[in-house]
Design a protein around this motif. Structure first.
Motif, PDB file in Angstrom:
ATOM      1  N   ARG A 270      30.860  37.875  41.046  1.00 58.17           N
ATOM      2  CA  ARG A 270      31.066  37.293  42.370  1.00 58.17           C
ATOM      3  C   ARG A 270      32.387  36.539  42.497  1.00 58.17           C
ATOM      4  O   ARG A 270      33.117  36.719  43.494  1.00 58.17           O
ATOM      5  CB  ARG A 270      29.905  36.343  42.702  1.00 58.17           C
ATOM      6  N   TYR A 271      32.720  35.704  41.533  1.00 59.10           N
ATOM      7  CA  TYR A 271      33.925  34.887  41.626  1.00 59.10           C
ATOM      8  C   TYR A 271      35.024  35.385  40.689  1.00 59.10           C
ATOM      9  O   TYR A 271      35.913  34.626  40.312  1.00 59.10           O
ATOM     10  CB  TYR A 271      33.590  33.427  41.318  1.00 59.10           C
ATOM     11  N   THR A 272      34.965  36.640  40.325  1.00 56.39           N
ATOM     12  CA  THR A 272      35.935  37.213  39.400  1.00 56.39           C
ATOM     13  C   THR A 272      36.829  38.220  40.121  1.00 56.39           C
ATOM     14  O   THR A 272      36.678  38.479  41.320  1.00 56.39           O
ATOM     15  CB  THR A 272      35.219  37.920  38.235  1.00 56.39           C
ATOM     16  N   LEU A 273      37.734  38.801  39.343  1.00 57.69           N
ATOM     17  CA  LEU A 273      38.617  39.816  39.887  1.00 57.69           C
ATOM     18  C   LEU A 273      37.833  40.996  40.446  1.00 57.69           C
ATOM     19  O   LEU A 273      38.203  41.565  41.484  1.00 57.69           O
ATOM     20  CB  LEU A 273      39.575  40.303  38.795  1.00 57.69           C
ATOM     21  N   ILE A 274      36.724  41.365  39.781  1.00 59.91           N
ATOM     22  CA  ILE A 274      35.900  42.467  40.268  1.00 59.91           C
ATOM     23  C   ILE A 274      35.317  42.131  41.632  1.00 59.91           C
ATOM     24  O   ILE A 274      35.308  42.956  42.549  1.00 59.91           O
ATOM     25  CB  ILE A 274      34.769  42.784  39.269  1.00 59.91           C
ATOM     26  N   GLY A 275      34.830  40.910  41.770  1.00 59.59           N
ATOM     27  CA  GLY A 275      34.275  40.486  43.046  1.00 59.59           C
ATOM     28  C   GLY A 275      35.305  40.491  44.150  1.00 59.59           C
ATOM     29  O   GLY A 275      35.022  40.902  45.284  1.00 59.59           O
TER      30      GLY A 275
END
Length: 555
Positions: free
Chosen positions: A525-530
């Motif tokens: 959620r709060y990462t680069l993926i998110g």
């Protein structure tokens, strides 16, 4: 009474939530497949037609609904950000995840698929029976059927029926024994082909004669839209290439003479032409299979389709205002009257699809199957048109309760039974063309009724903002992208567990979804993926307003 929705200044919470629901239903759909008596990567020991019905209901409208909503939000983004902004956003949210998914998720699918197809290290009675079947040991297989160690209509992990395997390998005595033990001569394999398809393909004339005498349908259509008669026309190079990949070596003259006999049984002696002449290597059919049928994208095919449709949207954007599409009579777009032109239009591409399954085909190959792309394109561009019409009053989904009831209690049961014969409530229509036309009409009608009814239902229940629903909407993209390898592993883990099917089905759906939600919250959620999938998200400690955009992102 219709729900008033401001489509210009507020986020369409109802349609955003509905899009998430459509994606999450994919987890339910795939979880149900191992419990359905249809070919699938994992076949559970506890199967029921009820799960086949559940699958067909969801499959009949889920992706059409998803593509309509994708078209709606594509048009919305175009109007708000311009064509350049739209293309930039779609490259980031669709094309890049597809590229990364092909490097990670698709290989994981291949690996998991290989794993779950491996025979158990502990020899089971069923596994021993399959070994005897392949070896052509009629007596051992017959004894196993008598002792209830295996059912005569059992399906292998590769999705082939016992009768198909016997025919394909040339075990004529085995095939005769299975027919005498009431094997279903029209049983479908994973590719929707039957034993008669295999007999025609590899030229097993004696087996074909037995199958036809036992009531095999010479007009059955497989997933490629081919009948057994059509397979007689495939050139030797292609046939030998495919057969040898399954360990079966063919002689050209034997194949040709066998097919000639089968052609006489079909009454199509002129089948040969030039296609059955010598060919050293695989021909056009094999190339077509590699380009259109090889599962290159797996369940990520919908992202590949969106890339094509967004490219086509550039043309739509160039002509929409010139043609004043937003000035069309509103009843043609934003009322149930739209069915009068949408259903016939949808029937056209659907008529080119496989006739043995309810709902649209899936296209997972490197190139989209044209009829499937056209089918979903109708829903996508109707969604775009629906945005421009500005249906603030929610007229499109009016009467949703009647619409959904009609779809689920009348249209679906009749259409599903007409296509599959599972329910046994519809008399068989002898005229094949008429049967195909009526089935096509019912399938298209069901899809649109469910789409319109779902829009109306969510407009009634989910029009307002909800933090819980917003969270589900944000997480749905990640959950769908990554779910299938985990679902297959879960199905494999419980397939031989002696528990009721519902317990295992519910367990798979809930546990996989819960695990994926945890990975989303703490790893996505709060990462680069998110940020890649859904745009920037700030942790709760930051100002709440920064974590909510005015418009939906993702797909």
């Amino acid at each position: 009474m219709s729900t008033m929705i401001d489509t210009t200044s507020t986020r369409r919470h109802d349609l955003d939530a509905l899009r998430a629901i459509a994606m999450l239903l994919g987890i339910v759909l795939h979880a149900a497949l191992s419990f359905s008596p249809v070919p699938w990567t994992v076949n559970d020991s506890q199967q029921s037609d009820a799960y086949y019905v559940l699958f067909a209901v969801i499959h009949g409208f889920r992706m059409p609904l998803f593509f309509l909503l994708s078209g709606f939000f594509t048009a919305m983004m175009w109007r708000k950000r311009g064509l350049g902004g739209l293309i930039k956003q779609r490259l980031k949210r669709i094309a890049l995840p597809l590229f990364l998914g092909c490097l990670t998720i698709v290989p994981a699918m291949w690996a998991v698929g290989t794993l779950v197809r491996q025979p158990s290290p502990v020899a089971t009675p069923a596994a021993e029976v399959w070994e005897s079947l392949v070896a052509g040991d009629v007596e051992r297989v017959q004894d196993a059927i008598h002792d209830a160690k295996i059912k005569v209509n059992a399906v292998s992990q590769d999705g082939a029926s016992m009768l198909t395997v016997a025919v394909f390998l040339g075990h004529t005595d085995m095939a005769q024994m299975l027919i005498e033990h009431h094997a279903d001569v029209n049983q479908r394999n994973r590719d929707q082909g039957t034993a008669l398809h295999s007999a025609a393909f590899v030229g097993r004339a004696t087996a074909a004669n037995m199958l036809l005498s036992a009531g095999a349908n010479a007009d059955a259509v497989d997933a490629n839209g081919q009948t057994p008669k059509d397979l007689l026309k495939i050139d030797f190079g292609t046939t030998n290439f495919i057969a040898s990949s399954f360990g079966v070596s063919l002689e050209e003259e034997t194949l040709k003479s066998g097919r000639a006999e089968i052609a006489k049984l079909f009454g199509t002696e002129d089948y040969l032409g030039s296609n059955n002449s010598a060919a050293a290597g695989p021909g056009i059919e094999a190339l077509e299979g590699l380009l259109f049928r090889l599962p290159f994208f797996m369940h990520l095919w919908f992202l590949w389709f969106l890339c094509w449709l967004v490219a086509a949207f550039v043309i739509y954007a160039a002509v929409a205002d010139r043609l004043k599409l937003n000035k069309l009579p509103r009843f043609l777009v934003s009322s149930p009257a739209c069915l009068l032109w949408l259903v016939p239009l949808t029937m056209l591409p659907q008529s080119f699809m496989a006739q043995g399954t309810f709902g649209p085909d899936t296209s997972v190959g490197l190139l989209p199957i044209p009829s499937v792309l056209a089918y979903y394109g109708i829903f996508f561009f109707f969604g775009a048109l629906y945005w421009d019409i500005d249906d603030r009053e929610g007229r499109l989904g009016s009467g949703w309760s009647i619409t959904l009831a009609l779809a689920l209690t009348v249209v679906f049961p009749i259409g599903f039974d007409m296509v599959t014969g599972t329910l046994g409530i519809v008399p068989d229509i002898q005229d094949a063309r008429m049967k195909s036309l009526v089935a096509n009409l019912l399938e298209a009608t069901f899809a649109w009724l469910m789409v319109l009814g779902s829009i109306g239902l969510c407009g009634k229940l989910l029009a307002g903002e909800s933090k819980a629903m917003r969270y589900i909407s944000d997480s749905a993209y990640w959950l769908y992208l990554i779910h299938l390898p985990l679902v297959l592993l879960a199905q494999w883990a419980v397939k031989d567990v002696q528990l009721p099917a519902f317990v295992k089905f519910a367990g798979i759906t809930i546990v996989v979804s819960a695990v994926l939600l945890v990975t989303y919250e703490y790893g996505v959620r709060y990462t680069l993926i998110g940020r890649l999938l859904n745009g920037p998200r700030q942790r709760p400690a930051a100002k709440p307003i920064a974590s909510h955009s005015a418009e939906p992102v993702g797909v």
